[in-house]
Design a protein around this motif. Structure first.
Motif, PDB file in Angstrom:
ATOM      1  N   TYR A 175       0.861  -1.179   0.000  1.00  0.00           N
ATOM      2  CA  TYR A 175       0.000   0.000   0.000  1.00  0.00           C
ATOM      3  C   TYR A 175       0.901   1.235   0.000  1.00  0.00           C
ATOM      4  O   TYR A 175       1.085   1.871   1.032  1.00  0.00           O
ATOM      5  CB  TYR A 175      -0.904   0.024   1.240  1.00  0.00           C
ATOM      6  CG  TYR A 175      -2.035  -0.962   1.196  1.00  0.00           C
ATOM      7  CD1 TYR A 175      -3.307  -0.554   0.823  1.00  0.00           C
ATOM      8  CD2 TYR A 175      -1.839  -2.304   1.520  1.00  0.00           C
ATOM      9  CE1 TYR A 175      -4.362  -1.452   0.784  1.00  0.00           C
ATOM     10  CE2 TYR A 175      -2.892  -3.202   1.477  1.00  0.00           C
ATOM     11  CZ  TYR A 175      -4.146  -2.769   1.109  1.00  0.00           C
ATOM     12  OH  TYR A 175      -5.188  -3.653   1.059  1.00  0.00           O
ATOM     13  N   PRO A 176       1.491   1.599  -1.143  1.00  0.00           N
ATOM     14  CA  PRO A 176       2.406   2.751  -1.156  1.00  0.00           C
ATOM     15  C   PRO A 176       1.689   4.038  -0.759  1.00  0.00           C
ATOM     16  O   PRO A 176       0.474   4.172  -0.944  1.00  0.00           O
ATOM     17  CB  PRO A 176       2.889   2.805  -2.603  1.00  0.00           C
ATOM     18  CG  PRO A 176       1.955   1.983  -3.395  1.00  0.00           C
ATOM     19  CD  PRO A 176       1.304   1.017  -2.467  1.00  0.00           C
ATOM     20  N   HIS A 177       2.462   4.974  -0.220  1.00  0.00           N
ATOM     21  CA  HIS A 177       1.885   6.224   0.281  1.00  0.00           C
ATOM     22  C   HIS A 177       1.859   7.282  -0.813  1.00  0.00           C
ATOM     23  O   HIS A 177       2.855   7.546  -1.471  1.00  0.00           O
ATOM     24  CB  HIS A 177       2.669   6.732   1.493  1.00  0.00           C
ATOM     25  CG  HIS A 177       1.812   7.518   2.434  1.00  0.00           C
ATOM     26  ND1 HIS A 177       1.169   8.677   2.062  1.00  0.00           N
ATOM     27  CD2 HIS A 177       1.473   7.307   3.719  1.00  0.00           C
ATOM     28  CE1 HIS A 177       0.481   9.152   3.085  1.00  0.00           C
ATOM     29  NE2 HIS A 177       0.653   8.331   4.109  1.00  0.00           N
ATOM     30  N   TYR A 178       0.702   7.878  -0.961  1.00  0.00           N
ATOM     31  CA  TYR A 178       0.442   8.905  -1.964  1.00  0.00           C
ATOM     32  C   TYR A 178       1.316  10.139  -1.771  1.00  0.00           C
ATOM     33  O   TYR A 178       1.644  10.838  -2.728  1.00  0.00           O
ATOM     34  CB  TYR A 178      -1.048   9.261  -1.868  1.00  0.00           C
ATOM     35  CG  TYR A 178      -1.598  10.166  -2.927  1.00  0.00           C
ATOM     36  CD1 TYR A 178      -1.578   9.825  -4.273  1.00  0.00           C
ATOM     37  CD2 TYR A 178      -2.204  11.379  -2.577  1.00  0.00           C
ATOM     38  CE1 TYR A 178      -2.133  10.642  -5.236  1.00  0.00           C
ATOM     39  CE2 TYR A 178      -2.765  12.198  -3.533  1.00  0.00           C
ATOM     40  CZ  TYR A 178      -2.722  11.833  -4.858  1.00  0.00           C
ATOM     41  OH  TYR A 178      -3.278  12.647  -5.808  1.00  0.00           O
ATOM     42  N   LEU A 234      -0.765   3.646 -11.725  1.00  0.00           N
ATOM     43  CA  LEU A 234       0.303   2.785 -12.238  1.00  0.00           C
ATOM     44  C   LEU A 234       0.796   1.840 -11.144  1.00  0.00           C
ATOM     45  O   LEU A 234       1.057   0.665 -11.403  1.00  0.00           O
ATOM     46  CB  LEU A 234       1.448   3.635 -12.791  1.00  0.00           C
ATOM     47  CG  LEU A 234       2.606   2.883 -13.427  1.00  0.00           C
ATOM     48  CD1 LEU A 234       2.141   2.031 -14.610  1.00  0.00           C
ATOM     49  CD2 LEU A 234       3.683   3.869 -13.880  1.00  0.00           C
ATOM     50  N   GLN A 235       0.918   2.343  -9.921  1.00  0.00           N
ATOM     51  CA  GLN A 235       1.318   1.474  -8.810  1.00  0.00           C
ATOM     52  C   GLN A 235       0.325   0.339  -8.634  1.00  0.00           C
ATOM     53  O   GLN A 235       0.721  -0.804  -8.377  1.00  0.00           O
ATOM     54  CB  GLN A 235       1.443   2.294  -7.513  1.00  0.00           C
ATOM     55  CG  GLN A 235       2.647   3.211  -7.505  1.00  0.00           C
ATOM     56  CD  GLN A 235       2.666   4.137  -6.300  1.00  0.00           C
ATOM     57  OE1 GLN A 235       1.679   4.793  -5.985  1.00  0.00           O
ATOM     58  NE2 GLN A 235       3.809   4.190  -5.620  1.00  0.00           N
ATOM     59  N   ALA A 243      -1.707  -3.389  -3.711  1.00  0.00           N
ATOM     60  CA  ALA A 243      -3.061  -3.792  -3.321  1.00  0.00           C
ATOM     61  C   ALA A 243      -3.965  -2.577  -3.163  1.00  0.00           C
ATOM     62  O   ALA A 243      -5.178  -2.676  -3.323  1.00  0.00           O
ATOM     63  CB  ALA A 243      -3.018  -4.578  -2.019  1.00  0.00           C
ATOM     64  N   GLY A 244      -3.379  -1.442  -2.834  1.00  0.00           N
ATOM     65  CA  GLY A 244      -4.122  -0.204  -2.634  1.00  0.00           C
ATOM     66  C   GLY A 244      -3.160   0.941  -2.466  1.00  0.00           C
ATOM     67  O   GLY A 244      -1.939   0.760  -2.563  1.00  0.00           O
ATOM     68  N   ILE A 245      -3.695   2.111  -2.189  1.00  0.00           N
ATOM     69  CA  ILE A 245      -2.883   3.304  -1.998  1.00  0.00           C
ATOM     70  C   ILE A 245      -3.205   3.884  -0.632  1.00  0.00           C
ATOM     71  O   ILE A 245      -4.376   3.986  -0.241  1.00  0.00           O
ATOM     72  CB  ILE A 245      -3.156   4.352  -3.101  1.00  0.00           C
ATOM     73  CG1 ILE A 245      -2.887   3.776  -4.498  1.00  0.00           C
ATOM     74  CG2 ILE A 245      -2.341   5.624  -2.862  1.00  0.00           C
ATOM     75  CD1 ILE A 245      -1.445   3.423  -4.792  1.00  0.00           C
ATOM     76  N   THR A 246      -2.179   4.279   0.097  1.00  0.00           N
ATOM     77  CA  THR A 246      -2.330   4.924   1.394  1.00  0.00           C
ATOM     78  C   THR A 246      -2.230   6.431   1.207  1.00  0.00           C
ATOM     79  O   THR A 246      -1.404   6.906   0.424  1.00  0.00           O
ATOM     80  CB  THR A 246      -1.223   4.458   2.360  1.00  0.00           C
ATOM     81  OG1 THR A 246      -1.296   3.035   2.489  1.00  0.00           O
ATOM     82  CG2 THR A 246      -1.354   5.096   3.723  1.00  0.00           C
ATOM     83  N   CYS A 247      -3.053   7.176   1.932  1.00  0.00           N
ATOM     84  CA  CYS A 247      -2.954   8.628   1.920  1.00  0.00           C
ATOM     85  C   CYS A 247      -3.156   9.145   3.344  1.00  0.00           C
ATOM     86  O   CYS A 247      -3.458   8.369   4.252  1.00  0.00           O
ATOM     87  CB  CYS A 247      -3.958   9.239   0.943  1.00  0.00           C
ATOM     88  SG  CYS A 247      -5.686   8.916   1.331  1.00  0.00           S
ATOM     89  N   ALA A 248      -2.990  10.449   3.513  1.00  0.00           N
ATOM     90  CA  ALA A 248      -3.056  11.021   4.850  1.00  0.00           C
ATOM     91  C   ALA A 248      -4.378  11.713   5.153  1.00  0.00           C
ATOM     92  O   ALA A 248      -4.765  11.816   6.309  1.00  0.00           O
ATOM     93  CB  ALA A 248      -1.911  12.022   5.042  1.00  0.00           C
ATOM     94  N   LYS A 249      -5.054  12.198   4.111  1.00  0.00           N
ATOM     95  CA  LYS A 249      -6.217  13.047   4.334  1.00  0.00           C
ATOM     96  C   LYS A 249      -7.407  12.603   3.497  1.00  0.00           C
ATOM     97  O   LYS A 249      -7.244  11.981   2.447  1.00  0.00           O
ATOM     98  CB  LYS A 249      -5.884  14.497   3.977  1.00  0.00           C
ATOM     99  CG  LYS A 249      -4.697  15.054   4.719  1.00  0.00           C
ATOM    100  CD  LYS A 249      -4.424  16.521   4.447  1.00  0.00           C
ATOM    101  CE  LYS A 249      -4.586  16.945   3.011  1.00  0.00           C
ATOM    102  NZ  LYS A 249      -4.234  18.334   2.763  1.00  0.00           N
ATOM    103  N   ALA A 263      -4.428   6.857   6.480  1.00  0.00           N
ATOM    104  CA  ALA A 263      -3.578   6.429   7.597  1.00  0.00           C
ATOM    105  C   ALA A 263      -3.712   7.320   8.824  1.00  0.00           C
ATOM    106  O   ALA A 263      -2.818   7.346   9.664  1.00  0.00           O
ATOM    107  CB  ALA A 263      -2.121   6.381   7.135  1.00  0.00           C
ATOM    108  N   ASN A 264      -4.807   8.014   8.925  1.00  0.00           N
ATOM    109  CA  ASN A 264      -5.080   8.883  10.061  1.00  0.00           C
ATOM    110  C   ASN A 264      -6.529   8.717  10.488  1.00  0.00           C
ATOM    111  O   ASN A 264      -7.344   8.174   9.748  1.00  0.00           O
ATOM    112  CB  ASN A 264      -4.827  10.355   9.698  1.00  0.00           C
ATOM    113  CG  ASN A 264      -3.363  10.637   9.464  1.00  0.00           C
ATOM    114  OD1 ASN A 264      -2.529  10.342  10.299  1.00  0.00           O
ATOM    115  ND2 ASN A 264      -3.052  11.201   8.313  1.00  0.00           N
ATOM    116  N   GLN A 265      -6.836   9.255  11.653  1.00  0.00           N
ATOM    117  CA  GLN A 265      -8.198   9.250  12.134  1.00  0.00           C
ATOM    118  C   GLN A 265      -8.954  10.414  11.481  1.00  0.00           C
ATOM    119  O   GLN A 265      -8.413  11.508  11.359  1.00  0.00           O
ATOM    120  CB  GLN A 265      -8.243   9.418  13.658  1.00  0.00           C
ATOM    121  CG  GLN A 265      -7.580   8.318  14.426  1.00  0.00           C
ATOM    122  CD  GLN A 265      -6.068   8.389  14.435  1.00  0.00           C
ATOM    123  OE1 GLN A 265      -5.479   9.442  14.229  1.00  0.00           O
ATOM    124  NE2 GLN A 265      -5.425   7.266  14.662  1.00  0.00           N
TER     125      GLN A 265
END
Length: 165
Positions: free
Chosen positions: A37-40, A51-52, A58-64, A82-84
């Motif tokens: 899950y690479p980070h955006y 492309l990833q 499997a998916g993409i991680t982001c913060a917001k 990756a945040n609440q």
């Protein structure tokens, strides 16, 4: 266009090298049970995120939430925030997004779990994937004991619109 004419900041990518790296990582991961899950935040480019995914993520991680909305609009179907997300005004947007893709968020407070469930119930029949965040010593967020973790996991599991991951 000449390089000195580019407005900055600008993302400059050696695409063949980037794709070789993606292929290599996919090969390494394929020999394990891990999922990537690479980070955006490393590129903030929906085309690279897609492309990833094509190259095995499997998916993409982001913060917001805003980043997650952009990713879904670009066609990414598995997103981890990756945040609440705790602000009341953001919960309906989050619940709406969860109706359109596989969305995962983190929690570390019981009230947040209840608020997420309420937002999801109002949005429809979708499911929201939930990770309980554990503080590993950085003192930023997350529960700090096994007991708190277990209590949150049980609370998430008891909600009809939330899925404990």
């Amino acid at each position: 266009m000449k390089i000195r004419e580019l407005e900055t900041p600008a993302l400059w990518v050696d695409k063949p090298a980037m794709e070789r790296n993606m292929d290599l990582l996919a090969k390494i991961i394929s020999k394990t049970s891990m999922k990537l899950y690479p980070h955006y935040k490393s590129h903030k480019c929906p085309a690279i995120a897609k492309l990833q995914m094509e190259k095995g993520a499997a998916g993409i991680t982001c913060a917001k939430l805003g980043e997650a909305l952009d990713l879904q609009a670009a066609g990414v179907t598995n997103i981890v925030i990756a945040n609440q997300i705790v602000q009341a005004e953001k919960l309906p947007k989050l619940a709406s997004l969860a109706q359109k893709c596989r969305l995962t968020v983190c929690v570390d407070q019981m009230q947040n779990v209840l608020d997420l469930e309420q937002a999801m119930a109002q949005a429809g029949d979708g499911k929201l994937q939930v990770l309980v965040e554990y503080d590993v010593g950085m003192k930023r967020c997350g529960v700090s004991s096994h007991e708190e973790f277990l209590a949150l996991a049980k609370l998430v599991s008891a909600q009809p619109h939330l899925v404990f991951e």
